[in-house]
Design a protein around this motif. Structure first.
Motif, PDB file in Angstrom:
ATOM      1  N   LEU A 112      -7.460  19.942   8.199  1.00  0.00           N
ATOM      2  CA  LEU A 112      -6.154  19.547   7.663  1.00  0.00           C
ATOM      3  C   LEU A 112      -6.342  18.557   6.524  1.00  0.00           C
ATOM      4  N   LEU A 113      -5.767  18.866   5.372  1.00  0.00           N
ATOM      5  CA  LEU A 113      -5.661  17.896   4.283  1.00  0.00           C
ATOM      6  C   LEU A 113      -4.253  17.325   4.322  1.00  0.00           C
ATOM      7  N   THR A 114      -4.138  16.019   4.384  1.00  0.00           N
ATOM      8  CA  THR A 114      -2.819  15.400   4.497  1.00  0.00           C
ATOM      9  C   THR A 114      -2.850  14.011   3.881  1.00  0.00           C
ATOM     10  N   ASN A 115      -1.695  13.519   3.491  1.00  0.00           N
ATOM     11  CA  ASN A 115      -1.598  12.157   2.988  1.00  0.00           C
ATOM     12  C   ASN A 115      -1.635  11.163   4.150  1.00  0.00           C
ATOM     13  N   PHE A 116      -1.627   9.884   3.834  1.00  0.00           N
ATOM     14  CA  PHE A 116      -1.578   8.848   4.864  1.00  0.00           C
ATOM     15  C   PHE A 116      -0.123   8.588   5.243  1.00  0.00           C
ATOM     16  N   HIS A 117       0.128   8.446   6.525  1.00  0.00           N
ATOM     17  CA  HIS A 117       1.494   8.392   7.037  1.00  0.00           C
ATOM     18  C   HIS A 117       1.866   7.010   7.565  1.00  0.00           C
ATOM     19  N   LEU A 118       3.153   6.839   7.792  1.00  0.00           N
ATOM     20  CA  LEU A 118       3.685   5.537   8.192  1.00  0.00           C
ATOM     21  C   LEU A 118       3.523   5.294   9.688  1.00  0.00           C
ATOM     22  N   PRO A 119       3.466   4.027  10.096  1.00  0.00           N
ATOM     23  CA  PRO A 119       3.351   3.707  11.527  1.00  0.00           C
ATOM     24  C   PRO A 119       4.506   4.305  12.332  1.00  0.00           C
ATOM     25  N   LYS A 126      -7.812  -0.259   0.707  1.00  0.00           N
ATOM     26  CA  LYS A 126      -6.608  -0.190  -0.141  1.00  0.00           C
ATOM     27  C   LYS A 126      -6.310   1.215  -0.649  1.00  0.00           C
ATOM     28  N   TYR A 127      -6.415   2.183   0.255  1.00  0.00           N
ATOM     29  CA  TYR A 127      -5.903   3.512  -0.061  1.00  0.00           C
ATOM     30  C   TYR A 127      -4.386   3.425  -0.222  1.00  0.00           C
ATOM     31  N   ARG A 128      -3.831   4.323  -1.002  1.00  0.00           N
ATOM     32  CA  ARG A 128      -2.384   4.357  -1.241  1.00  0.00           C
ATOM     33  C   ARG A 128      -1.744   5.292  -0.223  1.00  0.00           C
ATOM     34  N   PHE A 129      -0.626   4.871   0.349  1.00  0.00           N
ATOM     35  CA  PHE A 129      -0.013   5.592   1.464  1.00  0.00           C
ATOM     36  C   PHE A 129       1.209   6.401   1.051  1.00  0.00           C
ATOM     37  N   PHE A 130       1.444   7.419   1.789  1.00  0.00           N
ATOM     38  CA  PHE A 130       2.574   8.328   1.846  1.00  0.00           C
ATOM     39  C   PHE A 130       2.731   9.178   0.598  1.00  0.00           C
ATOM     40  N   SER A 131       3.928   9.565   0.218  1.00  0.00           N
ATOM     41  CA  SER A 131       4.156  10.717  -0.668  1.00  0.00           C
ATOM     42  C   SER A 131       3.357  10.688  -1.965  1.00  0.00           C
ATOM     43  N   TYR A 132       3.376   9.582  -2.662  1.00  0.00           N
ATOM     44  CA  TYR A 132       2.634   9.466  -3.914  1.00  0.00           C
ATOM     45  C   TYR A 132       1.271   8.816  -3.702  1.00  0.00           C
ATOM     46  N   MET A 153      10.462   4.518  -0.850  1.00  0.00           N
ATOM     47  CA  MET A 153      10.294   4.244  -2.278  1.00  0.00           C
ATOM     48  C   MET A 153      11.492   3.414  -2.702  1.00  0.00           C
ATOM     49  N   LYS A 154      11.252   2.164  -2.984  1.00  0.00           N
ATOM     50  CA  LYS A 154      12.337   1.225  -3.257  1.00  0.00           C
ATOM     51  C   LYS A 154      12.747   1.273  -4.727  1.00  0.00           C
ATOM     52  N   LEU A 200       0.807  -1.219   0.000  1.00  0.00           N
ATOM     53  CA  LEU A 200       0.000   0.000   0.000  1.00  0.00           C
ATOM     54  C   LEU A 200       0.842   1.272   0.000  1.00  0.00           C
ATOM     55  N   VAL A 201       2.157   1.156   0.200  1.00  0.00           N
ATOM     56  CA  VAL A 201       3.033   2.327   0.123  1.00  0.00           C
ATOM     57  C   VAL A 201       3.282   2.629  -1.351  1.00  0.00           C
ATOM     58  N   ALA A 202       2.745   3.742  -1.826  1.00  0.00           N
ATOM     59  CA  ALA A 202       2.795   4.067  -3.258  1.00  0.00           C
ATOM     60  C   ALA A 202       4.230   4.273  -3.725  1.00  0.00           C
TER      61      ALA A 202
END
Length: 363
Positions: A313-320, A348-354, A156-157, A14-16
């Protein structure tokens, strides 16, 4: 609080790793009054009201990652994260704090060469901040534009791709200086910005140059033992006046929020005795206003923080267990955020920067 309280299960898939084809195709989870609604970022303006002020961070990402070769011929990948205050010792160029693998093996005075021949010199070493390096050149940003890479986050790998030069940058970015994107802003297009104004809201672009603190892991067991990296920001007097008159303040991104809350100061009501109380925004009647700001902030927002400025606040989804997950938990409530994130994982939302985003209303 214990850092373990901010943990949750996040499937790695799920990490985009790449942006969507269109910026405005992202999903938006609305979290308001205990209810969850699955919407789209294209719906953002429908949640605005006349008199709202929407605050963006216009900091521009620089190609802050580059290769440099030491005297022994070994190549090192270096990532800039914070411009040094004042001179880098006897500086004749620009001084920046930077990160690289095994930076402890360097010595002060070591010289390296970038791929275009530009020389850099190690001027300082710090366990937390890494290397203080000096660039012996007249125009660092021109050098980085030629040989630098966009500093994609470590989750981002993959390496930089040509599309990242455009997509890891907001469409309104103008003030160069960040080593990470203000990612909530990546969803916006010129059309969405026009829709904000069409809803009767006003846009203010403040600046906070994002450093390593945005993705550095929390290594302590307790939040009180974590130290945030300082970041430089500015809010002009004209901008502070607009924000102070807002019916509501909507922060686009955690960086906008951190700078706004850093600039909050006590004050008396702005209005004279003759002004009707109902015309004074609640934040001014409550004895808080936004002051003009120019300097650094290391504000660390965790549950228990008293928000004085931001209403939405509008924000992306963040890491644990990240500082950003702690921030949104402080704003919307830890139990509420855990429920919202469990829903986001299930859907299944996409997480973090992208990834996708969420619209949070202050608890």
């Amino acid at each position: 609080m214990l850092v373990s309280e901010f943990d949750f299960d996040l499937p790695a898939e799920l990490v985009a790793q790449h942006p969507l084809e269109r910026r405005d195709a992202s999903r938006m989870l609305v979290v308001q009054s205990g209810e969850l609604r699955d919407r789209r970022i294209a719906d953002f303006a429908s949640f605005l009201q006349p008199g709202d002020v929407v605050v963006f961070n216009n900091s521009k990402v620089i190609p802050a990652r580059f290769d440099a070769t030491d005297a022994a011929g070994k190549t090192h990948e270096i990532t800039l994260h914070t411009k040094a205050d004042g001179d880098a010792t006897r500086s004749i160029g620009e001084g920046w704090w930077s990160l690289c693998k095994k930076f402890g093996a360097f010595k002060i005075g070591d010289e390296l060469t970038m791929t275009d021949g530009t020389k850099i010199v190690v001027r300082g070493i710090d366990d937390e901040s890494g290397l203080l390096i000096e660039f012996l050149c007249a125009d660092l940003f021109s050098v980085l534009d030629k040989v630098g890479k966009m500093p994609l986050p470590p989750y981002m790998k993959r390496g930089e791709e040509s599309a990242d030069r455009d997509r890891y940058q907001t469409v309104y970015a103008s003030a160069a200086g960040s080593m990470a994107a203000p990612t909530a802003g990546l969803h916006f297009t010129p059309e969405l910005l026009s829709a904000i104004r069409g809803a009767g809201a006003e846009i203010v672009n403040i600046t906070l140059h994002i450093g390593a603190g945005t993705w550095m892991p929390v290594k302590s067991d307790d939040t009180t033992d974590h130290k945030m990296h300082s970041e430089w920001g500015v809010i002009t007097p004209e901008q502070s006046e607009i924000i102070n008159r807002a019916a509501r303040v909507i922060a686009v991104g955690t960086t906008s929020m951190r700078l706004l809350e850093s600039a909050a100061v006590p004050t008396q009501d702005f209005a004279s005795d003759k002004s009707p109380t109902k015309s004074i925004p609640p934040r001014l009647r409550g004895g808080t206003r936004i002051s003009a700001f120019c300097g650094t902030t290391d504000i660390f927002i965790t549950p228990g923080f008293e928000f004085k400025v931001v209403d939405v606040l509008l924000t992306n989804f963040h890491l644990p267990k990240s500082t950003l997950f702690m921030l949104v938990s402080a704003f919307a409530g830890l139990p509420e955020i855990k429920v919202a994130y469990a829903h986001a994982v299930e859907q299944k939302y996409r997480f973090f920067s992208y990834g996708d985003c969420c619209l949070l209303f202050r608890k």
